[in-house]
Scaffold this active site. Structure first.
Site, short mmCIF file in Angstrom:
data_model
loop_
_atom_site.label_atom_id
_atom_site.label_comp_id
_atom_site.label_asym_id
_atom_site.label_seq_id
_atom_site.Cartn_x
_atom_site.Cartn_y
_atom_site.Cartn_z
N GLU B 59 -13.69 1.52 -1.23
CA GLU B 59 -14.27 0.66 -0.20
C GLU B 59 -15.80 0.71 -0.20
OE1 GLU B 59 -11.69 2.67 0.26
OE2 GLU B 59 -10.04 1.35 0.85
N HIS B 128 -3.99 3.60 11.44
CA HIS B 128 -3.87 2.20 11.03
C HIS B 128 -3.92 1.25 12.21
CE1 HIS B 128 -2.69 3.62 7.06
NE2 HIS B 128 -2.53 2.40 6.63
C1 LIG Z 1 -8.87 4.12 2.31
C2 LIG Z 1 -7.65 3.28 2.25
N1 LIG Z 1 -7.70 2.09 1.63
C3 LIG Z 1 -6.60 1.32 1.56
C4 LIG Z 1 -5.42 1.73 2.09
C5 LIG Z 1 -4.17 0.85 2.00
N2 LIG Z 1 -3.24 1.45 1.04
C6 LIG Z 1 -2.30 2.30 1.46
S1 LIG Z 1 -1.47 2.98 0.20
C7 LIG Z 1 -2.34 2.13 -0.94
C8 LIG Z 1 -2.06 2.35 -2.39
C9 LIG Z 1 -2.32 3.76 -2.78
O1 LIG Z 1 -1.85 4.00 -4.05
P1 LIG Z 1 -1.73 5.46 -4.63
O2 LIG Z 1 -2.88 6.30 -4.20
O3 LIG Z 1 -1.55 5.34 -6.09
O4 LIG Z 1 -0.43 6.07 -3.97
P2 LIG Z 1 1.05 5.48 -3.90
O5 LIG Z 1 1.11 4.59 -2.72
O6 LIG Z 1 1.32 4.78 -5.18
O7 LIG Z 1 1.92 6.67 -3.70
C10 LIG Z 1 -3.26 1.30 -0.32
C11 LIG Z 1 -4.15 0.38 -1.02
C12 LIG Z 1 -5.41 2.97 2.76
N3 LIG Z 1 -4.30 3.43 3.37
N4 LIG Z 1 -6.52 3.73 2.81
#
Ligand SMILES: Cc1ncc(C[n+]2csc(CCOP(=O)(O)OP(=O)(O)O)c2C)c(N)n1
Lengths: 338, 323
Positions: B59, B128
């Site tokens: 971000e 959230h």
């Molecule tokens: C700082 C932040 N940005 C965006 C999000 C929205 N978001 C939640 S999970 C996710 C994907 C994360 O992927 P990863 O770290 O690979 O973990 P996975 O969900 O695949 O276990 C996103 C974009 C968030 N929760 N926090």
């Protein structure tokens, strides 16, 4: 250009564990699977609300890694943490009640699926800000080090988190201060809809981590044997005071990112191919081939897991709602009047 | 034409991308996923990956890059998934985007649009569910918009992009499925507040996701013979105080409805402006309905109790009027 992820043959080969231990890990994977399948169902019935991120397909990671840790170790996890909490020893009743939003939940119904916490098992949560848990893990490890405790802080996160500044800052601090952090990256190839190759210039995650002079290891995250053996080595390194360690667990989520995800970004065929590497059926097949598990024993473990799930659902259903008058509780820590 | 808030946002972005080659969209999952709230569905195919840029989870990095791209002559629309994650980018927004024009002695303007969803109400728990519009509205150097209607969702983006300075647009997550009529003329300003319902007995001042709740409360009050006026702030910074004062002058009473926490809220600012400049128009003390001072809890009944709701607004008005 994104390169389609290469799908390797299913995990195979001998299981270097005695029957009891092997069955314990299989049982834990089953417990997570059955619990989460039920959660998906309950979400459909609106008993569970909010975001629900299922771990289905990735069970070998939490089970293999957490069985390499000790009760005094600390765990930090993400919003995809039901499995970690369960294997760590948080009761399924308390997890299920939390997802129902009941006061009997492990976070008193205030956290829900993404925020499971449990002080008794040193489970420092369920953090739903991607990368948010990493600096916390550094601090927990710092506290252990400064207070002369030989504990490991294991921090689980997805590969998506490795693009965040928090990852880089935490890695550097942990390495600079030689802190006992076990960084466990669960690389399931997709961060929501974004494939690894579409978000990282360097897709070799261990190479990224090594730039902080941290030792690294990759393991097949669909293979509980590979995960556990790697995690044992990694945890021992950390426990001996040799500084942080970065473990990449290569895995795959079989379900959507959350219950809101229409999965437009990946082919069904890719998911199906990965299912052939599923951690449960491949591990049980190996145990059977080695004579460490019979079909009857498998069915008994499965029945036991299902019974535990049913009991947890009954418990959560029956548990009372927290009274609304208590809304403002736990914003600050109560202090005894002086 | 009938459409959803989501579709209105989508059409506004589509129009901007079509009209101006300098406009591009970037953010997490805006491309291949189609947007977290499906506001950019189909854009990747239509405009290509150069202009519909999926970003990694970074971000601070991509919001900052949006500032740089704006400086460099482009007109970025940066989508931050939710206000919660914008906290990771707050440094770039506050220390760079908002301050650059002034600290460069007027040499550099930042024509950047940042869009983000905001608000609670879906049982997403503490991390959230933030409603931090008021924080952003504290910062000189940025404009802060809160479209609460289909027309504003459709109309506010164009003037935001035409603005030479950074504009932050808050889309309340509960509004995306809202449906309504959109007239022929989709133009609107980003300077004024709007009277959404005329009334004489009390002014209800609100914005964003609280507008539908406030209108529902006004309907209920009407049933009880209380004729409430509803003012939608629309623009949270700079505040259109003239519209507020005019309404208060008419009704002589005001209740502010704000999903932010009471302490240090935008509601507090609105009340202070009225108290400073329209005090003698009032026949009763000012009142507000805000979120309870607690991180938003997961459990449904607790979350509902924590947020402003129509019955609480009704109760506040009745208390104020003594009816
Ligand atoms: C700082 C932040 N940005 C965006 C999000 C929205 N978001 C939640 S999970 C996710 C994907 C994360 O992927 P990863 O770290 O690979 O973990 P996975 O969900 O695949 O276990 C996103 C974009 C968030 N929760 N926090």
């Amino acid at each position: 250009m994104s390169v389609p992820p290469m799908i390797q043959p299913p995990p195979a080969g001998p299981v270097p564990w005695d029957k009891t231990f092997a069955k314990k890990l299989l049982a834990d994977m089953l417990r997570i699977r059955r619990m989460e399948e039920k959660c998906a169902e309950l979400y459909g019935e609106q008993k569970i609300r909010g975001f629900l991120h299922l771990y289905i397909g990735e069970e070998a990671c939490a089970v293999g890694a957490l069985h390499a840790l000790a009760p005094d170790d600390n765990i930090v996890a993400t919003y995809r943490e039901h499995g970690h909490a369960l294997v760590r020893g948080v009761s399924m009743n308390a997890i299920m009640a939390e997802m129902f939003g009941k006061a009997a939940g492990c976070s008193r119904g205030r956290g829900g699926s993404m925020h499971l916490f449990d002080a008794a098992t040193r489970f420092y949560g369920g953090n739903a800000i991607v990368g948010g848990g990493l600096p916390l893990a550094v601090g927990l490890a710092l506290a252990d080090k400064l207070q002369g405790r030989q504990a490991v802080t294991a921090c689980f996160f997805g590969e998506g988190a490795m693009a965040e500044g928090a990852f880089h800052e935490a890695m550097n601090l942990a390495a600079l201060w030689h802190l006992p952090v076990l960084f466990c990256c669960e690389n399931n190839l997709y961060a929501m809809g974004t494939a690894l190759a579409r978000s990282e210039a360097q897709t070799d995650l261990c190479a990224k981590a090594s730039s902080y002079s941290v030792p690294t290891m990759k393991a097949d995250g669909m293979d509980v044997v590979a995960v556990h053996e790697a995690a044992r080595i990694a945890a021992q390194h950390v426990r001996e005071g040799l500084g942080p360690f970065f473990l990449e667990l290569q895995t795959f989520r079989f379900r959507a990112h959350s219950m809101f995800d229409p999965e437009l970004y990946r082919d069904k065929a890719e998911v199906e191919a990965w299912k052939t590497r599923g951690p449960l059926h491949t591990f049980s097949a190996r145990l059977k081939a080695e004579g460490k598990l019979t079909e009857e024993e498998f069915l008994a473990l499965d029945a036991k897991a299902n019974a535990e799930v049913q009991a947890a659902v009954d418990f959560a259903e029956a548990a009372p709602w927290e009274p609304i008058e208590d809304l403002l509780n736990d914003v600050h820590t109560p202090r005894a009047a002086s | 034409m009938r459409m959803s808030y989501r579709e209105a946002i989508r059409q506004a972005m589509h129009e901007a991308l079509t009209a101006d080659p300098r406009v591009f969209l970037m953010g997490e999952d805006v491309g291949k996923y189609g947007g977290t709230y499906a506001c950019s569905k189909g854009f990747l195919e239509e405009f290509g990956p150069e202009r519909i840029r999926d970003t990694p989870l970074s971000e601070l990095g991509f919001v900052g890059a949006g500032i740089g791209a704006a400086l460099g002559g482009l007109r970025p629309i940066v989508e931050v998934m939710t206000v919660n994650f914008s906290l990771l980018a707050l440094d770039q927004i506050v220390n760079t985007a908002a301050a650059l024009r002034h600290m460069s002695g007027g040499q550099f303007s930042v024509p950047l649009v940042v869009r983000m969803s905001t608000g609670a109400g879906r049982q997403l728990a503490a991390q959230h569910s933030h409603s931090l519009e008021g924080w952003y509205a504290h910062i000189p150097g940025i404009k802060v918009l809160a479209p609460a209607t289909i027309a504003d969702a459709r109309g506010m983006l164009a003037p935001a992009l035409a603005d030479p300075d950074p504009v932050v647009i808050f889309e309340h997550a509960q509004l995306y499925n809202l449906e309504g009529e959109l007239g022929e003329n989709v133009q609107c300003d980003i300077a004024s507040a709007a009277v959404r319902r005329e009334g004489a007995a009390v002014t209800l001042i609100t914005y964003g996701g609280s507008l539908p709740k406030t209108l529902a409360a006004a309907d209920e009050l009407a049933g009880a013979g209380i004729d409430a006026e509803v003012v939608d702030l629309r623009v949270l910074r700079p505040l259109d105080t003239a519209t507020l004062f005019a309404s208060v002058k008419k009704t002589r009473r005001a209740v502010v409805v704000d999903e932010g926490w009471k302490s240090g809220s935008l509601a507090a600012e609105v009340m202070a402006r009225i108290a400073e400049e329209a005090f003698f128009e009032l026949d009763a003390p000012l009142k507000r309905v805000c979120s309870e001072e607690v991180p938003i809890p997961y459990a449904r009944h607790m979350e509902e109790a924590a947020l402003p709701q129509a019955p609480k607004i009704v109760a506040a008005v009745r208390e104020l009027l003594g009816k």
